[in-house]
Enzyme design. Sequence first.
Site, PDB file in Angstrom:
ATOM      1  N   TYR A  45       6.777  21.287 -10.597  1.00 16.14           N
ATOM      2  CA  TYR A  45       7.375  19.990 -10.246  1.00 16.14           C
ATOM      3  C   TYR A  45       8.378  19.692 -11.194  1.00 16.14           C
ATOM      4  O   TYR A  45       9.031  18.648 -10.778  1.00 16.14           O
ATOM      5  CB  TYR A  45       6.134  18.945 -10.613  1.00 16.14           C
ATOM      6  CG  TYR A  45       4.882  19.019  -9.744  1.00 16.14           C
ATOM      7  CD1 TYR A  45       4.698  20.000  -8.684  1.00 16.14           C
ATOM      8  CD2 TYR A  45       3.607  18.106 -10.051  1.00 16.14           C
ATOM      9  CE1 TYR A  45       3.529  19.975  -7.926  1.00 16.14           C
ATOM     10  CE2 TYR A  45       2.379  18.488  -9.250  1.00 16.14           C
ATOM     11  CZ  TYR A  45       2.474  19.168  -8.194  1.00 16.14           C
ATOM     12  OH  TYR A  45       1.387  19.115  -7.483  1.00 16.14           O
TER      13      TYR A  45
ATOM     14  N   HIS B 240      -1.892  27.636  -9.394  1.00 18.63           N
ATOM     15  CA  HIS B 240      -1.441  26.944  -8.406  1.00 18.63           C
ATOM     16  C   HIS B 240      -1.509  27.589  -7.161  1.00 18.63           C
ATOM     17  O   HIS B 240      -1.560  26.579  -6.119  1.00 18.63           O
ATOM     18  CB  HIS B 240       0.165  26.601  -8.820  1.00 18.63           C
ATOM     19  CG  HIS B 240       0.762  25.291  -8.114  1.00 18.63           C
ATOM     20  ND1 HIS B 240       2.000  24.537  -8.604  1.00 18.63           N
ATOM     21  CD2 HIS B 240       0.196  24.396  -7.103  1.00 18.63           C
ATOM     22  CE1 HIS B 240       1.872  23.390  -8.031  1.00 18.63           C
ATOM     23  NE2 HIS B 240       1.219  23.436  -7.157  1.00 18.63           N
TER      24      HIS B 240
END
Length: 286
Positions: free
Chosen positions: A48, A106
């Site tokens: 992010y 992830h």
Amino acid sequence: METLKLYNGVEVPANGFGVYQVKREDCKASVLTALKAGYRHIDTAQSYFNEEEVGEALEESHIKREEIFLTTKVWIDHYGEGKTYESVLESLRKLRTSYLDLILLHQPVADYYGAYRDLERLYKEKKVRAIGVSNFYPDRLVDICQFAEIKPMVNQIEINVFNQQIEAKKWADKYGVILEAWAPFAEGRNNMFHNETLMKIAEEHHRSVAQIILRWLYQREIVSLAKSVHEERIQENNRIYDFSLTEQDMETIASLDTKTSMFFDHRDPNIVEWFGQLIIERRKKQ
């Protein structure tokens, strides 16, 4: 703040604040607003690119570290035994903390077994309180539950009213894994906020559609990770514990399930290729 308990006894606030697609210049203010509204669960990720801003917000909030449940995720390019470990130490530095409450892998591609062994090491060293995975479909989740030394405690996947993940929940429950829902509003796709069924239930409870969705997840014992940069919506999304959906409401919402992703399927070879290209593109920008 209501919580769900992981199989190792760690309690996770059931309503989390996610910062996916929150721009770096907006991230610190959004996290501070969420904390002010009562959120105590913050979810970020290496990919992010806003871990530093999250760390700044946590430090500036002056809330005791032990009162906040902090999650980040290891990006694919950092997978591999030893490599993952070092990347998490860097995340700790960026987040200005000595430990994480939860660390996740992830994506279910590349050397996730080597990466997971590093998560186990971090857990044993008490640098993280819980470990898990993200976007693992039931077959991959069962694989790692069966053959890793320490079972994942969490699997963070896409869950919304149009993709309810009934099968994934069944398998997660079997292995004692808590599910977390990313994009619980599906980024508004399929006209979710104006769906007639959801609007009717919301009207009956004098709530917003967003609150109905988050309450529906809570009653399924699924952690929600809603994202917003608007103060009034952040506050509203955290007010879901003073009402309940009826059994009929839950059955009605269950009828909306299409069993189809609103985004993409990680089992699609084209998506796996896309992840490979994404790594190459990001390396060029560094």
